[in-house]
Motif scaffolding. Structure first.
Motif, mmCIF file in Angstrom:
data_model
loop_
_atom_site.group_PDB
_atom_site.id
_atom_site.type_symbol
_atom_site.label_atom_id
_atom_site.label_comp_id
_atom_site.label_asym_id
_atom_site.label_seq_id
_atom_site.Cartn_x
_atom_site.Cartn_y
_atom_site.Cartn_z
ATOM 1 N N UNK A 21 0.032 2.126 26.757
ATOM 2 C CA UNK A 21 0.136 1.100 25.719
ATOM 3 C C UNK A 21 1.595 0.865 25.370
ATOM 4 N N UNK B 185 -1.874 9.703 23.231
ATOM 5 C CA UNK B 185 -1.499 9.755 24.640
ATOM 6 C C UNK B 185 -1.590 11.214 25.110
ATOM 7 N N UNK C 121 0.456 5.250 12.685
ATOM 8 C CA UNK C 121 -0.227 5.678 13.915
ATOM 9 C C UNK C 121 0.633 6.709 14.653
ATOM 10 N N UNK D 290 -8.581 9.762 9.237
ATOM 11 C CA UNK D 290 -7.677 8.827 8.555
ATOM 12 C C UNK D 290 -8.270 7.426 8.669
ATOM 13 N N UNK E 249 -0.061 -4.110 22.589
ATOM 14 C CA UNK E 249 -0.816 -4.172 21.341
ATOM 15 C C UNK E 249 0.159 -4.578 20.253
ATOM 16 N N UNK F 24 -5.200 5.800 19.940
ATOM 17 C CA UNK F 24 -3.824 5.583 20.386
ATOM 18 C C UNK F 24 -3.188 6.838 20.981
ATOM 19 N N UNK G 119 4.503 3.485 24.602
ATOM 20 C CA UNK G 119 3.978 4.835 24.370
ATOM 21 C C UNK G 119 3.880 5.544 25.715
ATOM 22 N N UNK H 58 -7.574 5.771 14.774
ATOM 23 C CA UNK H 58 -6.220 5.868 15.327
ATOM 24 C C UNK H 58 -6.104 6.926 16.433
ATOM 25 N N UNK I 67 0.958 -4.873 16.192
ATOM 26 C CA UNK I 67 0.522 -4.408 14.876
ATOM 27 C C UNK I 67 1.705 -4.457 13.910
ATOM 28 N N UNK J 206 4.360 -1.073 9.527
ATOM 29 C CA UNK J 206 3.805 0.030 8.745
ATOM 30 C C UNK J 206 2.688 0.748 9.510
ATOM 31 N N UNK J 207 1.807 -0.044 10.133
ATOM 32 C CA UNK J 207 0.714 0.576 10.873
ATOM 33 C C UNK J 207 1.272 1.363 12.056
ATOM 34 N N UNK K 52 -7.083 2.106 8.397
ATOM 35 C CA UNK K 52 -7.169 0.937 9.268
ATOM 36 C C UNK K 52 -8.591 0.840 9.811
#
Lengths: 288, 288
Positions: free
Chosen positions: A146, B219, A185, B207, A175, B217, A126, B214, A177, A180-181, B210
């Motif tokens: 990340x 950036x 995200x 959301x 990370x 995450x 990312x 989120x 995961x 799908x997640x 999870x």
């Protein structure tokens, strides 16, 4: 070369993403030889001149020969085709990993192609800037950023461990995961904002109740806010096509909140409006 | 004092907007004395210390006494109340003008209050920064920026000409348009983007499929894009309430384009997606 993590690394697509990974690993002494591969000769020459790669080949089969790790940094819709093309030249035990910003569709396309003795590890650092090409690459791009890895039941554990180590050496926090997640995200924090910005610019630019283009009145705030609507249309078409389900789910989530706000405005509910704006400010300020 | 445009200027609300107007006019030698008025004594003391005003009074009736021009730079929903409070102390021929970011509702509330010998000129300088307070004021804030004036059939022509001259001296390009057009233009280039950003942050932050938030995450890109969702909830509640019709029209315009994009994604229409993104990029690049 016995001590380096990756004696030979092949980078397919030597731009900001692939080039910066090479530079980070070189700086850390974690690679032996780096071989670049791509379609544009001037860019590959530039990469060689800047020390981003040690040599290059425009023939993918030649570029990946004897490579321990092959990093795919080509557009997301090309990843499966590129993999199919490379596989015949991969040595047994070679690891292919990628930096594509959509993971479900990419894994679904690549997994069935893989033989038993070559391993695929899907990943996504990312990080990025507005720039592209080998010239834009720099060794600290991934530092403090990340990197998401999305192993499946098919993923080889040793190959996964090596790719994880590679990104840690490049400076990233890794990370793991599910596919799908990852796609949800990324839909939320990147793909949805782009769809919103593209729609906003089209909506305002198409408003024709007056004889002039009202975009002409936009000041710095609007221009900053819509900067991402200047992104590459081809790249975003590919993302919108490959992360269809994740993106549609997030667009519906956005529509729900936008509709709620519209109702509050129509009803003149000052208290609800204040709460909506305050909640957003608090969420936003918490990630500063 | 015979040569200065405004022998005595009263600034009600000595922050970034009011203070910068004062500094620009002082620098140009276009004002005699500037009197500040506001609720916070520390801010007024600061304004005096920095030379943003020549003196101040916390009593509005005292502050506007003998003023030739009175500039209202208080929150948009307070403008009519403040005007009502000031009027008894205005000298015959005094001009009241404002910097409120919504014009229809403000004019509708102020016009009926005005006596025959005091004039109201509705205006809106399109400029600002993230900062506020007298300390944030600087003389070049308005240089090269647009200032929209929205005269109605009630507006005195001489008063309008003087206010136009005042903004030109401060460095602005003055544009005149109807109240309704102003509120549509501002809805499009400022109010709608804020509603979109507030909705986006709430949608992503809420959301909950999870176990983690989120937003963690996100950036740099997401954070830049949603910066305006950290804006003052009270100010934006007031704008959403006072520009209700203009904002609802623009929100519906946005929804139409967002829905079109969603359909293109659902149908996997690569060509339409590319065209949608390209049109947006071209519109955006044209205002750079």
């Amino acid at each position: 070369m016995a001590d380096v993590l990756i004696p030979r690394l092949a980078i397919i697509g030597v731009g900001l993403i692939g080039g910066s990974l090479s530079l980070a690993l070189k700086e850390a002494g974690a690679v032996g030889e780096v071989v670049g591969c791509g379609r544009g000769k001037p860019n590959l020459e530039k990469a060689l001149e800047l020390g981003v790669v040690d040599r290059y080949s425009r023939d993918p089969l030649d570029a990946v020969k004897d490579a321990d790790v092959i990093f795919l940094a080509t557009p997301v819709k090309t990843l499966a085709t590129v993999t199919e093309e490379l596989l015949p030249a991969c040595k047994p035990g070679a690891i292919i990993t990628d930096g594509g910003s959509v993971k479900g569709a990419v894994s679904a396309a690549i997994d069935p192609l893989m033989p038993d003795n070559v391993y695929f590890v899907p990943g996504h650092p990312i990080a990025g800037t507005e720039k592209s090409g080998a010239e834009a690459a720099f060794p600290t791009l991934y530092r403090g950023k990340r990197c998401i890895l999305t192993p499946t039941e098919n993923t080889n554990a040793d190959a996964l461990a090596l790719v994880e180590k590679m990104w840690q050496i490049a400076g990233s926090e890794v990370v793991k995961m599910s596919l799908e997640k990852h796609d949800r995200v990324l839909a939320a924090i990147s793909h949805l904002p782009h769809m919103v910005a593209y729609s906003l610019v089209n909506a305002v630019g198409s408003y024709d109740h007056y004889e002039e283009n009202i975009l002409e009145y936009s000041a710095g705030g609007f221009r900053d806010f819509t900067r991402i609507a200047s992104s590459d249309p081809t790249m975003w078409r590919d993302i919108a096509e490959t992360n269809r389900d994740g993106l549609l789910e997030m667009m519906e989530q956005f529509e729900k909140f936008f509709a709620e706000l519209k109702t509050d405005i129509a009803e003149g509910s000052g208290e609800k409006l204040f709460e909506f704006f305050l909640r957003s400010k608090q969420l936003r300020d918490a990630i500063l």
